[in-house]
Scaffold this active site. Structure first.
Site, mmCIF file in Angstrom:
data_model
loop_
_atom_site.group_PDB
_atom_site.id
_atom_site.type_symbol
_atom_site.label_atom_id
_atom_site.label_comp_id
_atom_site.label_asym_id
_atom_site.label_seq_id
_atom_site.Cartn_x
_atom_site.Cartn_y
_atom_site.Cartn_z
ATOM 1 N N ASP A 109 -8.460 4.203 9.905
ATOM 2 C CA ASP A 109 -7.865 3.504 8.767
ATOM 3 C C ASP A 109 -8.409 2.085 8.707
ATOM 4 O O ASP A 109 -8.399 1.375 9.702
ATOM 5 C CB ASP A 109 -6.339 3.489 8.909
ATOM 6 N N HIS A 116 -4.390 -7.549 -0.117
ATOM 7 C CA HIS A 116 -3.423 -7.039 0.865
ATOM 8 C C HIS A 116 -3.524 -7.806 2.181
ATOM 9 O O HIS A 116 -2.501 -8.197 2.764
ATOM 10 C CB HIS A 116 -3.646 -5.550 1.114
ATOM 11 N N GLU A 180 1.913 2.858 2.581
ATOM 12 C CA GLU A 180 0.674 2.167 2.235
ATOM 13 C C GLU A 180 -0.110 3.107 1.326
ATOM 14 O O GLU A 180 -0.487 4.209 1.745
ATOM 15 C CB GLU A 180 -0.140 1.793 3.485
ATOM 16 N N GLU A 182 -3.237 4.348 -0.286
ATOM 17 C CA GLU A 182 -4.639 4.220 0.108
ATOM 18 C C GLU A 182 -5.470 5.358 -0.482
ATOM 19 O O GLU A 182 -4.929 6.371 -0.933
ATOM 20 C CB GLU A 182 -4.776 4.255 1.642
ATOM 21 N N ASP A 212 -0.181 6.012 4.141
ATOM 22 C CA ASP A 212 -0.146 5.621 5.560
ATOM 23 C C ASP A 212 1.245 5.031 5.844
ATOM 24 O O ASP A 212 1.426 3.822 5.878
ATOM 25 C CB ASP A 212 -1.268 4.602 5.810
ATOM 26 N N ARG A 216 7.450 -1.103 9.775
ATOM 27 C CA ARG A 216 7.043 -2.507 9.938
ATOM 28 C C ARG A 216 7.696 -3.177 11.136
ATOM 29 O O ARG A 216 7.114 -4.082 11.734
ATOM 30 C CB ARG A 216 7.379 -3.293 8.674
ATOM 31 N N GLN A 219 5.892 -1.794 14.221
ATOM 32 C CA GLN A 219 4.542 -2.373 14.165
ATOM 33 C C GLN A 219 4.544 -3.854 14.560
ATOM 34 O O GLN A 219 3.710 -4.302 15.346
ATOM 35 C CB GLN A 219 3.995 -2.212 12.737
ATOM 36 N N LYS A 232 2.650 3.564 13.118
ATOM 37 C CA LYS A 232 1.857 4.270 12.103
ATOM 38 C C LYS A 232 1.654 5.744 12.436
ATOM 39 O O LYS A 232 1.440 6.552 11.535
ATOM 40 C CB LYS A 232 0.448 3.654 12.038
ATOM 41 N N THR A 236 0.901 10.517 8.555
ATOM 42 C CA THR A 236 0.012 10.008 7.510
ATOM 43 C C THR A 236 -0.178 11.164 6.536
ATOM 44 O O THR A 236 -0.644 12.230 6.935
ATOM 45 C CB THR A 236 -1.358 9.600 8.093
ATOM 46 N N GLU A 335 4.737 -5.991 0.795
ATOM 47 C CA GLU A 335 4.275 -7.018 -0.148
ATOM 48 C C GLU A 335 5.217 -7.135 -1.350
ATOM 49 O O GLU A 335 5.545 -8.236 -1.772
ATOM 50 C CB GLU A 335 2.872 -6.680 -0.646
#
Ligand code: MN
Length: 389
Positions: A109, A116, A180, A182, A212, A216, A219, A232, A236, A335
């Site tokens: 990844d 971002h 996420e 992607e 993904d 948080r 992480q 993570k 996925t 975000e």
């Protein structure tokens, strides 16, 4: 007019004859025609020397067969699906039961949206420069967990793990489960290393959407100094259908111009003019533009293999969260909520910062196709289930 009777099999629909993505239906390799699937085993006699490859129970043999075979099979499928009469043995099946269409070999990844990376830097390290010094010189990435890549529709169990608290680390269900949005690239062709940017397209079979999923809080506590790990690796999600790279011939754009070391310089434009759509419980909360990415897939693959590491059929690499400059173009809830500070309001008045149990996220995308048509990427969807006790 074609023998394929499906209202979704038109040039202005995402899965018309210009797209023809591959998946697995009823245990057989199949191609998507609108909202139905055409299994290839019953019509394998139409493919000459490639009959065995298309008769397979997954995409793996076609991935391994390499670029000339990909072009040949796609050209033949275009002829067969746009003909007036059906090839002998052809049947159309519903596309409901999604399975992973290929065996994921290695999974990498990246982190290639500047918007971002800057936003994440500002949220996680507000006192420092948002970008770390390497970011403008190479596509930053990490090796993910191939064994927990799951197909769209698979429930995502909220992970348990360690997170920070005032009184030291605590264990329990993640309280900051995020997405996420992607774009993923599925590799094929001969096992090789040191792939140049100009050869990259010969080693990328097709494109999927990727979610993904990211915890948080897990992480944020574990990731220093070696990067993402259990925050993570629990899941996925990828699309059930792989859209061939050849379908994006009209969607190629230059990535933003910037000075890079020679091995990352591109001869040809390999950005893709895709627009993603992120739907949270039925509300579209974002439309990130993939054309805004700082590094292209060709630069990512060149970087990934420049040290001698090999790429092999079934390898999957993802772009990193796709975010744009505007509030309605962000690819994750970290975000959108600015680290959990701001509430996001969904239709019906529900408010969110991160995901709650039973929430569903669907990501879709389209790109311009040839002659004004539209090319789609199959959705990647997932619903959050409660953490295990
Ligand atoms: Mn990611």
């Amino acid at each position: 007019m074609t023998w394929v009777q499906d209202e979704g099999f038109t040039a202005d629909a995402p899965f018309g004859p210009q797209t023809l993505p591959y998946g697995v239906v009823d245990g057989q390799l199949a191609v998507r025609v609108g909202n139905q699937a055409l299994p290839l085993r019953p019509i394998a006699h139409e493919f000459g020397a490639l009959a065995d490859v298309v008769s397979a129970d997954s995409l793996n043999p076609l991935l391994a067969a390499g670029c000339p075979a990909w072009t040949e099979v796609r050209a033949r499928l275009t002829e067969l699906t746009t003909a007036l009469s059906a090839p002998r043995g052809a049947t159309l099946l519903p596309i409901d039961d999604a399975v992973l269409p290929f065996t994921v070999a290695d999974y990498v990844d990246f982190y290639s949206s500047k918007y971002h990376a800057e936003n994440a830097g500002r949220i996680f390290r507000p006192k420092d420069e948002p970008l770390l010094p390497n970011w403008l010189h190479l596509p930053v990435g990490y090796h993910g967990r191939a064994g927990t890549v799951v197909v769209s529709g698979t429930p995502v169990v909220r992970p348990n793990g360690q997170r920070r608290s005032k009184d030291g680390p605590v264990f329990g269900p993640s309280q900051k489960l995020d997405i996420e949005a992607e774009v993923g690239f599925v590799c094929g062709g001969p096992v090789t290393s040191r792939v140049s940017t100009s050869a990259a397209a010969d080693h990328v079979f097709g494109v999927v959407l990727v979610n993904d999923w990211s915890a948080r809080d897990i992480q944020g506590w574990e990731a220093q100094p070696l990067g993402p790990f259990l925050g993570k690796s629990f899941a996925t999600s990828i699309s059930a259908w792989v859209t061939p790279l050849d379908a994006f011939s009209a969607a190629r754009v230059h990535t933003p111009a910037h000075k890079l070391l020679d091995y990352l310089v591109e001869d040809a434009p390999w950005g893709l003019d895709l627009v993603l759509e992120v739907d949270w419980n039925g509300t579209v909360v974002s439309r990130p533009r993939f054309a805004d990415m700082y590094y292209s897939f060709a630069q990512q693959l060149a970087h990934m293999t420049v040290n001698g590491a090999t790429v092999r059929p079934g390898d999957l690499f993802a772009s990193g969260t796709v975010s744009g400059p505007n509030r309605d173009q962000l690819g994750c809830f970290l975000e959108m909520s600015w680290g959990g500070r701001d509430k996001i309001t969904l239709a019906g008045g529900e408010q969110r910062t991160f995901l709650e149990d039973d929430d569903t996220v669907r990501i879709t995308a389209t790109a311009p196709g040839p002659n004004g048509s539209v090319v789609g990427l199959a959705e990647v969807a997932g619903t959050v289930s409660p953490a295990l006790p």
